[in-house]
Design a protein around this motif. Structure first.
Motif, PDB file in Angstrom:
ATOM      1  N   GLY A 122       9.795   9.074 -10.356  1.00 57.46           N
ATOM      2  CA  GLY A 122       9.899  10.051  -8.887  1.00 57.46           C
ATOM      3  C   GLY A 122       9.380   9.160  -7.786  1.00 57.46           C
ATOM      4  N   LEU A 123       8.176   8.462  -8.190  1.00 53.04           N
ATOM      5  CA  LEU A 123       7.610   7.755  -6.976  1.00 53.04           C
ATOM      6  C   LEU A 123       8.261   6.392  -6.544  1.00 53.04           C
ATOM      7  N   LEU A 124       9.316   5.866  -7.645  1.00 52.73           N
ATOM      8  CA  LEU A 124      10.072   4.798  -7.399  1.00 52.73           C
ATOM      9  C   LEU A 124      11.370   5.352  -6.508  1.00 52.73           C
ATOM     10  N   ALA A 126      10.943   7.522  -4.135  1.00 53.38           N
ATOM     11  CA  ALA A 126      10.524   7.897  -3.050  1.00 53.38           C
ATOM     12  C   ALA A 126      10.316   6.827  -2.030  1.00 53.38           C
ATOM     13  N   LEU A 127      10.454   5.674  -2.722  1.00 51.23           N
ATOM     14  CA  LEU A 127      10.090   4.244  -2.135  1.00 51.23           C
ATOM     15  C   LEU A 127      10.842   4.134  -0.789  1.00 51.23           C
ATOM     16  N   PRO A 128      12.149   4.195  -0.764  1.00 51.08           N
ATOM     17  CA  PRO A 128      13.188   4.344   0.518  1.00 51.08           C
ATOM     18  C   PRO A 128      12.534   5.146   1.540  1.00 51.08           C
ATOM     19  N   GLY A 129      12.097   6.320   1.170  1.00 49.05           N
ATOM     20  CA  GLY A 129      11.647   7.195   2.214  1.00 49.05           C
ATOM     21  C   GLY A 129      10.209   6.897   2.695  1.00 49.05           C
ATOM     22  N   MET A 130       9.423   6.458   1.861  1.00 49.39           N
ATOM     23  CA  MET A 130       8.089   5.813   2.295  1.00 49.39           C
ATOM     24  C   MET A 130       8.331   4.525   3.028  1.00 49.39           C
ATOM     25  N   ALA A 131       9.301   3.596   2.981  1.00 45.59           N
ATOM     26  CA  ALA A 131       9.512   2.723   3.821  1.00 45.59           C
ATOM     27  C   ALA A 131       9.746   2.860   5.302  1.00 45.59           C
ATOM     28  N   SER A 132      10.468   3.903   5.429  1.00 47.70           N
ATOM     29  CA  SER A 132      10.510   4.503   6.709  1.00 47.70           C
ATOM     30  C   SER A 132       9.267   4.793   7.340  1.00 47.70           C
ATOM     31  N   ILE A 133       8.554   5.744   6.719  1.00 49.74           N
ATOM     32  CA  ILE A 133       7.435   6.267   7.290  1.00 49.74           C
ATOM     33  C   ILE A 133       6.187   5.066   7.478  1.00 49.74           C
ATOM     34  N   ALA A 208       1.078  11.321   9.970  1.00 50.14           N
ATOM     35  CA  ALA A 208       1.784  10.173   9.251  1.00 50.14           C
ATOM     36  C   ALA A 208       1.522  10.008   7.817  1.00 50.14           C
ATOM     37  N   LEU A 209       0.213  10.028   7.500  1.00 56.11           N
ATOM     38  CA  LEU A 209      -0.126   9.955   6.129  1.00 56.11           C
ATOM     39  C   LEU A 209       0.254  11.124   5.363  1.00 56.11           C
ATOM     40  N   ASN A 210       0.443  12.305   5.753  1.00 52.34           N
ATOM     41  CA  ASN A 210       0.871  13.310   5.302  1.00 52.34           C
ATOM     42  C   ASN A 210       2.276  13.484   4.990  1.00 52.34           C
ATOM     43  N   LEU A 211       3.079  12.550   6.111  1.00 55.50           N
ATOM     44  CA  LEU A 211       4.353  12.608   5.418  1.00 55.50           C
ATOM     45  C   LEU A 211       4.549  11.591   4.143  1.00 55.50           C
ATOM     46  N   PHE A 212       3.711  10.824   3.945  1.00 53.96           N
ATOM     47  CA  PHE A 212       3.852  10.073   2.713  1.00 53.96           C
ATOM     48  C   PHE A 212       3.692  10.881   1.442  1.00 53.96           C
ATOM     49  N   ILE A 213       2.790  12.036   1.773  1.00 56.20           N
ATOM     50  CA  ILE A 213       2.628  12.876   0.583  1.00 56.20           C
ATOM     51  C   ILE A 213       3.739  13.775   0.451  1.00 56.20           C
ATOM     52  N   ALA A 214       4.438  14.340   1.486  1.00 50.57           N
ATOM     53  CA  ALA A 214       5.455  14.928   1.510  1.00 50.57           C
ATOM     54  C   ALA A 214       6.832  14.444   0.839  1.00 50.57           C
ATOM     55  N   VAL A 215       6.997  13.148   0.967  1.00 49.28           N
ATOM     56  CA  VAL A 215       8.107  12.483   0.560  1.00 49.28           C
ATOM     57  C   VAL A 215       7.931  12.384  -1.061  1.00 49.28           C
ATOM     58  N   ALA A 216       6.607  11.758  -1.519  1.00 46.52           N
ATOM     59  CA  ALA A 216       6.239  11.777  -2.934  1.00 46.52           C
ATOM     60  C   ALA A 216       6.416  13.055  -3.758  1.00 46.52           C
ATOM     61  N   GLU A 218       8.411  15.793  -2.786  1.00 50.64           N
ATOM     62  CA  GLU A 218       9.898  16.054  -2.810  1.00 50.64           C
ATOM     63  C   GLU A 218      10.399  15.182  -3.738  1.00 50.64           C
ATOM     64  N   ALA A 219      10.055  13.804  -4.070  1.00 48.44           N
ATOM     65  CA  ALA A 219      10.908  13.056  -5.147  1.00 48.44           C
ATOM     66  C   ALA A 219      10.432  13.440  -6.295  1.00 48.44           C
TER      67      ALA A 219
END
Length: 266
Positions: A122-124, A126-133, A208-216, A218-219
């Motif tokens: 799941g974390l892997l 999420a990497l594309p979304g995390m790259a944008s953030i 911004a940092l909470n966006l990382f958590i949200a993407v992770a 969701e993945a």
């Protein structure tokens, strides 16, 4: 022989034994960091470590024999092979530093525990979304560093003397480390500086940092949903096979009954 080996490596007791051995190995690696214990039992710990490594090698050899080419098509199996292969490198001379990498054997828990595999998958994803953030956070850091350098260079040169120093300071503030002391140092000379610090913390930490958590999250939810759907498909296939087997048994029973009836009439 190969079918028997496959039955062994896929058995639950075999997986449980491997997990137990990995945990024991992790404890031993931690014990080896104690100088007093190494002085008293260093030779014994070294022998146990070699035995554990030997068992890992035998386990991988058995899995390769059982699965043949399919073993190398599985990314987690290749991960196990790489981890054990690193441990087999000589731990003397120019390779002495590689001895520290033995602790990577603990990471084999990621491949033998299914729930951990799903988390990593799941974390892997999420990497594309995390790259944008991450790009968004980098832009925020750069813009804030330029602004803070121009605003506070004279007031606090040790924290905002140039762009690179400001970047490090702002990263430190983003993690919440001593940001109050930095802000007070600047606000002693520029009382209105709190506007910048409060706005930056709100934008970086609470958004911004909470966006990382949200993407992770969701993945991980998506990965869990796919896993449940896959299990549901397997369950549906199993039910279909059982239904066909029942129908086949019924047909065989009917044919047998018809054959007995024909024998009696004859």
């Amino acid at each position: 022989m190969r079918d028997h080996a496959r039955a062994i490596v896929e058995a639950q007791w075999f997986q449980t034994s491997v997990i137990t051995l990995i945990l024991v190995n992790a404890v031993l690696l931690g014990v080896e960091t104690s100088p007093s214990l190494m002085a008293a039992h260093g030779e014994l710990l070294h022998r146990i470590d070699l035995c554990v490594l030997g068992v890992f090698v035998l386990e991988l050899a058995l899995r390769i024999y059982a699965h043949r080419g399919a073993f190398f098509r599985d990314p987690w199996s290749c991960f196990d092979l790489a981890i054990v292969g690193i441990a087999l490198l000589p731990a003397s001379g120019p390779f002495a530093v590689l001895r520290t990498l033995r602790v990577l054997r603990v990471l084999r828990l990621l491949s033998v525990i299914p729930t951990l595999r799903h988390v990593v998958a799941g974390l892997l994803k999420a990497l594309p979304g995390m790259a944008s953030i991450a790009l968004l956070v980098a832009l925020l850091l750069y813009v804030s560093a330029v602004m803070s350098t121009k605003l506070f260079r004279v007031t606090s040169p040790e924290h905002f003397g140039d762009v690179w120093t400001s970047l490090f300071t702002l990263f430190q503030i983003m993690t919440g480390d001593s940001w109050g002391e930095i802000a007070k140092t600047v606000m002693d000379e520029q009382p209105m500086a709190w506007i910048f610090f409060v706005g930056y913390i709100l934008a970086s930490t609470f958004i911004a940092l909470n966006l990382f958590i949200a993407v992770a999250v969701e993945a991980l939810e998506h990965e869990s949903g796919e896993h449940r759907d896959h299990r549901g498909e397997l369950g549906a296939d199993s039910r279909e096979v059982l239904r066909e087997l029942r129908e086949l048994r019924a047909e065989v029973a009917e044919l047998r009954a018809a054959g007995l009836a024909a024998e009696r009439r004859g």
